[in-house]
Design an enzyme around this catalytic site. Structure first.
Site, PDB file in Angstrom:
ATOM      1  N   TYR A   1      -9.391 -11.024  -6.757  1.00 36.27           N
ATOM      2  CA  TYR A   1      -8.443 -10.948  -7.862  1.00 36.27           C
ATOM      3  C   TYR A   1      -8.570 -12.152  -8.784  1.00 36.27           C
ATOM      4  O   TYR A   1      -8.221 -12.073  -9.959  1.00 36.27           O
ATOM      5  CB  TYR A   1      -7.012 -10.835  -7.330  1.00 36.27           C
ATOM      6  CG  TYR A   1      -6.750  -9.535  -6.626  1.00 36.27           C
ATOM      7  CD1 TYR A   1      -6.513  -8.365  -7.337  1.00 36.27           C
ATOM      8  CD2 TYR A   1      -6.758  -9.461  -5.235  1.00 36.27           C
ATOM      9  CE1 TYR A   1      -6.293  -7.165  -6.688  1.00 36.27           C
ATOM     10  CE2 TYR A   1      -6.536  -8.257  -4.579  1.00 36.27           C
ATOM     11  CZ  TYR A   1      -6.304  -7.115  -5.315  1.00 36.27           C
ATOM     12  OH  TYR A   1      -6.097  -5.924  -4.673  1.00 36.27           O
TER      13      TYR A   1
ATOM     14  N   ARG B   1      -0.600  -2.057  -6.813  1.00 38.60           N
ATOM     15  CA  ARG B   1      -0.903  -3.151  -5.883  1.00 38.60           C
ATOM     16  C   ARG B   1      -1.863  -4.147  -6.532  1.00 38.60           C
ATOM     17  O   ARG B   1      -1.660  -5.360  -6.439  1.00 38.60           O
ATOM     18  CB  ARG B   1      -1.492  -2.577  -4.600  1.00 38.60           C
ATOM     19  CG  ARG B   1      -1.898  -3.604  -3.539  1.00 38.60           C
ATOM     20  CD  ARG B   1      -2.265  -2.870  -2.254  1.00 38.60           C
ATOM     21  NE  ARG B   1      -3.024  -3.673  -1.316  1.00 38.60           N
ATOM     22  CZ  ARG B   1      -2.490  -4.477  -0.402  1.00 38.60           C
ATOM     23  NH1 ARG B   1      -1.171  -4.612  -0.346  1.00 38.60           N
ATOM     24  NH2 ARG B   1      -3.245  -5.144   0.452  1.00 38.60           N
TER      25      ARG B   1
ATOM     26  N   LYS C   1      -2.199  -2.474   8.082  1.00 39.68           N
ATOM     27  CA  LYS C   1      -3.264  -1.943   8.926  1.00 39.68           C
ATOM     28  C   LYS C   1      -3.117  -2.496  10.338  1.00 39.68           C
ATOM     29  O   LYS C   1      -2.866  -3.673  10.539  1.00 39.68           O
ATOM     30  CB  LYS C   1      -4.628  -2.310   8.337  1.00 39.68           C
ATOM     31  CG  LYS C   1      -4.880  -1.667   6.971  1.00 39.68           C
ATOM     32  CD  LYS C   1      -6.236  -2.040   6.419  1.00 39.68           C
ATOM     33  CE  LYS C   1      -6.485  -1.358   5.086  1.00 39.68           C
ATOM     34  NZ  LYS C   1      -7.809  -1.707   4.512  1.00 39.68           N
TER      35      LYS C   1
ATOM     36  N   HIS D   1      -3.565  -9.369   3.567  1.00 38.39           N
ATOM     37  CA  HIS D   1      -5.005  -9.454   3.804  1.00 38.39           C
ATOM     38  C   HIS D   1      -5.275 -10.360   5.003  1.00 38.39           C
ATOM     39  O   HIS D   1      -4.694 -11.442   5.115  1.00 38.39           O
ATOM     40  CB  HIS D   1      -5.724 -10.033   2.582  1.00 38.39           C
ATOM     41  CG  HIS D   1      -5.823  -9.067   1.447  1.00 38.39           C
ATOM     42  ND1 HIS D   1      -6.015  -9.463   0.140  1.00 38.39           N
ATOM     43  CD2 HIS D   1      -5.752  -7.702   1.410  1.00 38.39           C
ATOM     44  CE1 HIS D   1      -6.071  -8.395  -0.638  1.00 38.39           C
ATOM     45  NE2 HIS D   1      -5.910  -7.315   0.114  1.00 38.39           N
TER      46      HIS D   1
ATOM     47  N   ARG E   1       0.864  -1.177   0.000  1.00 40.97           N
ATOM     48  CA  ARG E   1       0.000   0.000   0.000  1.00 40.97           C
ATOM     49  C   ARG E   1       0.903   1.230   0.000  1.00 40.97           C
ATOM     50  O   ARG E   1       2.043   1.185   0.467  1.00 40.97           O
ATOM     51  CB  ARG E   1      -0.894   0.020   1.232  1.00 40.97           C
ATOM     52  CG  ARG E   1      -1.798  -1.197   1.381  1.00 40.97           C
ATOM     53  CD  ARG E   1      -2.553  -1.139   2.701  1.00 40.97           C
ATOM     54  NE  ARG E   1      -3.458  -2.271   2.885  1.00 40.97           N
ATOM     55  CZ  ARG E   1      -3.134  -3.415   3.484  1.00 40.97           C
ATOM     56  NH1 ARG E   1      -1.907  -3.563   3.963  1.00 40.97           N
ATOM     57  NH2 ARG E   1      -4.013  -4.386   3.605  1.00 40.97           N
TER      58      ARG E   1
ATOM     59  N   HIS F   1      -2.405   2.443  -5.746  1.00 41.67           N
ATOM     60  CA  HIS F   1      -3.121   1.193  -5.539  1.00 41.67           C
ATOM     61  C   HIS F   1      -3.259   0.400  -6.834  1.00 41.67           C
ATOM     62  O   HIS F   1      -3.438  -0.816  -6.796  1.00 41.67           O
ATOM     63  CB  HIS F   1      -4.499   1.473  -4.935  1.00 41.67           C
ATOM     64  CG  HIS F   1      -4.834   0.580  -3.778  1.00 41.67           C
ATOM     65  ND1 HIS F   1      -4.116   0.585  -2.593  1.00 41.67           N
ATOM     66  CD2 HIS F   1      -5.802  -0.361  -3.626  1.00 41.67           C
ATOM     67  CE1 HIS F   1      -4.632  -0.314  -1.770  1.00 41.67           C
ATOM     68  NE2 HIS F   1      -5.649  -0.891  -2.369  1.00 41.67           N
TER      69      HIS F   1
END
Length: 341
Positions: A321, A289, A214, A312, A163, A286
């Site tokens: 994806y 990414r 995150k 993730h 990210r 992004h």
């Protein structure tokens, strides 16, 4: 409707501050996340107050459901929200009530059974490998410190699937260039000897970067030789020109004043490179990414490996994806098979 007493209004405000402090201190939420939650929660509390609800313990499931419906229909001060935006706001509301119940502030969680609207599934935007190569080449204009930084930044974004916040958050100590010796390379550069980059030497073994995603969740991601070459060129030949203007920041990517590169500056880098490369459409960090994940899956990578590389929490997030690659297969089949239509 008469205005609620200040003490009652403060009960909601104190509860909201407690949850936001918990997210910041205990969960390590970013400032960007906190701002979004503070905005969504502020609208929710205003909604409750206009309906005479001034205490966290007085909130019922009906008020939460009504708020969700209110988001979708809008009001004189707010446009109706799309399903995805309403779902995001409900995430803040549900997190708030879950926290209050867990802390014993209230006896039950009125938001637990309120489900968010299902947004239309949109496939992530990815560009082709040829377009990625054009973009990366366009980032390096000349051999200036800025161009070395821009090329290294985009190579790291595409080479690691990071990210943009993770990339600009990198510190020098978060990088392990494997067998390469940066000090020796810097000495060669200072004495005029040929630099290691582009010299035909074997690529490093085990080049990795440490990314913080995150919630400050850490993961280790490998880098290929192209990204490593670009990164080493920036660290050895470009970064010193910027770092002498700063105050010893450990950041990998610096602005021309010697400070850490900002998100907006990173966006500008890719926008300018896209313009020079003649790439139309909206490209962002992004996009690289998304392209990283799509190209890995196209190349046969296991979806759970891609999940780990992207950071993730759930493989369900990564599986979107696979829809991109399936669509690509259908397009190729429709164009190439003699009896496809």
């Amino acid at each position: 409707m008469p205005e609620a007493p200040a003490a009652s209004r403060d009960a909601l405000a104190r509860a909201a501050r407690g949850w936001l402090d918990h997210l910041r201190v205990e969960r390590g939420a970013s400032e960007h996340t906190l701002r979004a939650y503070r905005r969504d929660l502020g609208r929710y509390l205003d909604f409750l107050r206009t309906r005479g609800v001034t205490d966290p313990g007085a909130v019922a499931e009906q008020q939460v459901s009504d708020f969700l419906a209110h988001l979708r229909t809008g009001d004189p001060d707010h446009q109706p929200l799309a399903a995805s935006s309403a779902a995001r706001a409900l995430v803040a509301v549900r997190g708030f009530h879950r926290f209050l119940a867990a802390e014993g502030v209230v006896s039950d969680d009125p938001a637990q059974v309120v489900t968010p609207p299902t947004p239309a599934r949109r496939l992530p935007k990815a560009i082709s490998i040829e377009e990625v190569e054009r973009l990366l080449e366009a980032a390096a204009v000349g051999d200036t410190p800025a161009s070395l930084r821009d090329r290294a930044l985009l190579e790291v974004l595409y080479g690691s699937g990071a990210r943009v916040s993770e990339a600009i958050g990198l510190d020098v100590d978060d990088i392990d260039l494997g067998t390469r010796d940066l000090a020796a390379a810097a000495a060669e550069e200072a004495t005029g000897a040929p630099a290691a980059v582009g010299s035909g030497q074997s690529p490093p073994q085990g080049t990795v970067v440490r990314l913080f995603g995150k919630g400050r969740k850490e993961r280790i991601v490998p880098l290929g030789s192209y990204a490593t070459d670009a990164l080493e060129a920036w660290l050895v030949r470009g970064r010193p020109a910027f770092s002498i203007k700063g105050k010893g920041t450990p950041a990998v990517f610096l602005n021309q004043r010697g400070g850490r590169l900002s998100r907006q500056s990173a966006w500008n880098v890719i926008q300018q490179a896209a313009e020079r490369a003649g790439l139309s459409g909206h490209l962002s960090p992004h996009t690289l990414r998304h392209s990283f994940a799509t190209h890995l899956l196209d190349g046969g990578a296991d979806v759970r490996v891609v999940q780990e590389l992207l950071g993730h929490a759930s493989v369900t997030t990564t599986q979107i994806y696979t829809l991109v690659t399936a669509r690509h297969l259908r397009e190729v089949y429709a164009q190439a098979h003699p009896r496809a239509r």
